[in-house]
Scaffold this motif. Structure first.
Motif, mmCIF file in Angstrom:
data_model
loop_
_atom_site.group_PDB
_atom_site.id
_atom_site.type_symbol
_atom_site.label_atom_id
_atom_site.label_comp_id
_atom_site.label_asym_id
_atom_site.label_seq_id
_atom_site.Cartn_x
_atom_site.Cartn_y
_atom_site.Cartn_z
ATOM 1 N N ASP A 198 -33.854 5.772 29.310
ATOM 2 C CA ASP A 198 -33.707 4.525 28.351
ATOM 3 C C ASP A 198 -32.316 3.885 28.557
ATOM 4 N N TYR A 199 -31.495 4.300 29.711
ATOM 5 C CA TYR A 199 -30.605 3.482 30.059
ATOM 6 C C TYR A 199 -30.951 2.517 31.682
ATOM 7 N N GLY A 200 -32.295 2.559 31.842
ATOM 8 C CA GLY A 200 -32.728 1.786 33.069
ATOM 9 C C GLY A 200 -32.309 2.559 34.576
ATOM 10 N N ARG A 201 -32.079 3.820 34.473
ATOM 11 C CA ARG A 201 -31.884 4.586 35.656
ATOM 12 C C ARG A 201 -33.221 4.942 36.081
ATOM 13 N N PHE A 202 -33.374 5.020 37.445
ATOM 14 C CA PHE A 202 -34.544 5.362 37.930
ATOM 15 C C PHE A 202 -34.692 6.867 38.391
ATOM 16 N N HIS A 203 -35.628 7.617 38.285
ATOM 17 C CA HIS A 203 -35.720 9.056 38.512
ATOM 18 C C HIS A 203 -36.739 9.507 39.341
ATOM 19 N N PRO A 204 -36.801 9.529 40.664
ATOM 20 C CA PRO A 204 -37.852 9.563 41.514
ATOM 21 C C PRO A 204 -38.487 10.881 40.985
#
Length: 500
Positions: A249-255
């Motif tokens: 929800d904070y715009g961080r990408f998690h591969p």
């Protein structure tokens, strides 16, 4: 393949002077490859130097009080590492940033060329491994340049070894996977989508901006708070987890998704966990390999009492239960400086180095005995050559090939054993990440929407261990012309595992 012919013996320097162009071309490209990553290479060298200062200082500190001197040396190294970090490098987070936030217009701000964090991270990932594979290819190209232009002989036995390795698909598979694993460990700071400091060490010490869709504004928070809110909590509802290739929800990408509370990034933990596994494996195999080669040459040369003593000592060590010894050492050194390195990683490596040398010694004892009976060794003795020179010049080159085979197979066993110990809670201690520890944290989520937490590191452990065994099998088949290349031998190597 054309090759320069030499009619008289000349030093390598003279040969290069006579035909400088191939060496200059290769050296120029190699220098460029080092230059674009000069800052990172200096940082790695300084980190290694700091490790040795701490280890040697810790040993000497028990004899003489060197606390002030050690602190000064560490401070100087830290300053040098900070300065090295300011040197621009091609493969850095600053060149291809992936942490940014959405804008009200739907685009991205702070990322590479305004691309999404996922695309930016993917570009950096591809660049890192493209650099790594080209670097390895160029090292191989350097050997090819030497053979074509600067080697005396038209043919050496090494040529046959290389040719057999070229056709060994199983060994090549192992080499590629091992190289991917080493690259993951070496370039962990660059490959991680979130810095390890922000994600694990000091998650509440750094803030970042994100776009809040509810208010339509750009707000600020810290990674610790965002991790808690992004934790993959399992259950049957996919909305309660951040899975593979998703944004939180904070715009961080998690591969590879996120972990359970505090919800750190799984890929970041795996990358730095690869560093721990590689450190433990290489240090343990370095210690055990050195002891095994030293005793192998010594016992093969002198035989008799020396060989009998080594047999008795090795049998005694192999009779010690490894887990019990690790538990004992963990308790004894719980308050010692050794236990602080990688939260127990150094201690585990030292114990493995002590436990694994008997097996490697027994593996190379036969070849060492065989070469010690050769005519050239007897001739060296009869001419009064010192024993150390005879062992180094006439016996060691024959033994090194066997050492590479068994070391590559044993290191896989060390990695899987370290993971098993961490899974049981007696290996690497948090917050230092380790693959077995991650599997243990995700075992209760296997049947939920957060299945990725345990499955991905578990698959990686199996894949890396299999790759080390495959590489060892390839080296063995290349060295021994009587062995089968690939086929059934490869299947047997995969089935038997290695070293553990």
């Amino acid at each position: 393949m054309s090759q320069t012919q030499y009619t008289q013996e000349l030093p390598l320097r003279k040969r290069i002077q006579e035909n400088p162009r191939p060496a200059l071309v290769w050296g120029g490209v190699f220098a460029l490859l080092l230059l674009v990553e000069f800052g990172a290479l200096i940082g790695m060298a300084l980190a290694t130097l700091e490790f040795f200062v701490q280890v040697v200082g810790g040993i000497l500190n028990g004899i003489v009080d060197l606390t002030g001197l050690i602190a000064s040396a560490e401070s100087a190294i830290d300053s040098a590492r900070t300065a090295a970090g300011q040197i621009p490098t091609l493969l850095s987070r600053d060149v291809v940033p992936n942490q940014g936030h959405r804008t009200a217009a739907g685009g991205w701000e702070g990322t590479f060329l305004g691309l999404s964090p996922g695309v930016s991270w993917s570009i950096r990932f591809v660049l890192v491994y493209a650099y790594l594979f080209f670097f390895v290819y160029w090292l191989w190209k350097g050997y090819d340049v030497f053979v074509r232009h600067y080697r005396y002989a038209d043919w050496t036995p090494r040529d046959d070894v290389v040719e057999r390795l070229r056709d060994h698909r199983w060994g090549q598979f192992g080499f590629v996977v091992v190289l991917l694993f080493i690259g993951l460990a070496m370039f962990a700071p660059t490959l991680a989508p979130i810095t390890y400091q922000d994600d694990t060490i000091r998650p509440y010490g750094a803030s970042f901006e994100y776009y809040d869709e509810g208010s339509g504004e750009v707000l600020e928070t810290n990674h610790g708070t965002a991790n808690l809110a992004s934790a993959s909590s399992g259950g049957s509802n996919p909305e309660n987890t951040v899975s593979i290739g998703e944004y939180d929800d904070y715009g961080r990408f998690h591969p590879l998704g996120t972990l359970p509370t505090p919800g750190g990034d799984l890929f970041t933990s795996l990358a730095y966990g690869a560093r721990v596994s590689l450190f433990v494996g290489l240090l343990a195999i370095g210690i055990s390999g050195f002891i095994a080669v030293f005793l192998g040459l010594l016992t093969a040369y002198y035989k008799g009492l020396a060989d009998l003593t080594a047999v008795v000592v090795s049998d005694s060590i192999q009779a010690i239960p490894a887990i019990l010894l690790l538990i004992l050492m963990s308790v004894v050194f719980s308050d010692h400086w050794i236990a602080d390195f990688y939260n127990g990683g150094l201690l585990i490596a030292l114990v493995f180095g002590f436990l694994y040398w008997p097996g490697i010694w027994r593996a190379i004892r036969g070849p060492a005995m065989q070469v010690s009976e050769q005519e050239w060794v007897d001739a060296a003795r009869s001419y009064g050559q010192r024993s150390t020179v005879t062992m180094r010049k006439h016996m060691l080159p024959y033994v090194v090939g066997y050492l590479l085979v068994y070391a590559s197979m044993t290191i896989g066993g060390i990695i899987i054993t370290t993971s098993a110990l961490s899974y049981l809670g007696i290996g690497i201690n948090p917050p230092t990440p380790e693959w077995g520890q991650i599997v243990a944290n995700g075992r209760s989520y296997v049947t939920t929407a957060s299945w990725h937490i345990a499955l991905i590191p578990g698959v990686l452990i199996v894949l890396v261990v299999t790759a080390f065994n495959a590489l060892g099998d390839g080296i063995r088949d290349a060295i021994d012309p009587q062995s089968d290349t690939g086929g059934e031998a490869a299947s047997e190597a995969a089935a038997t595992g290695g070293g553990g």
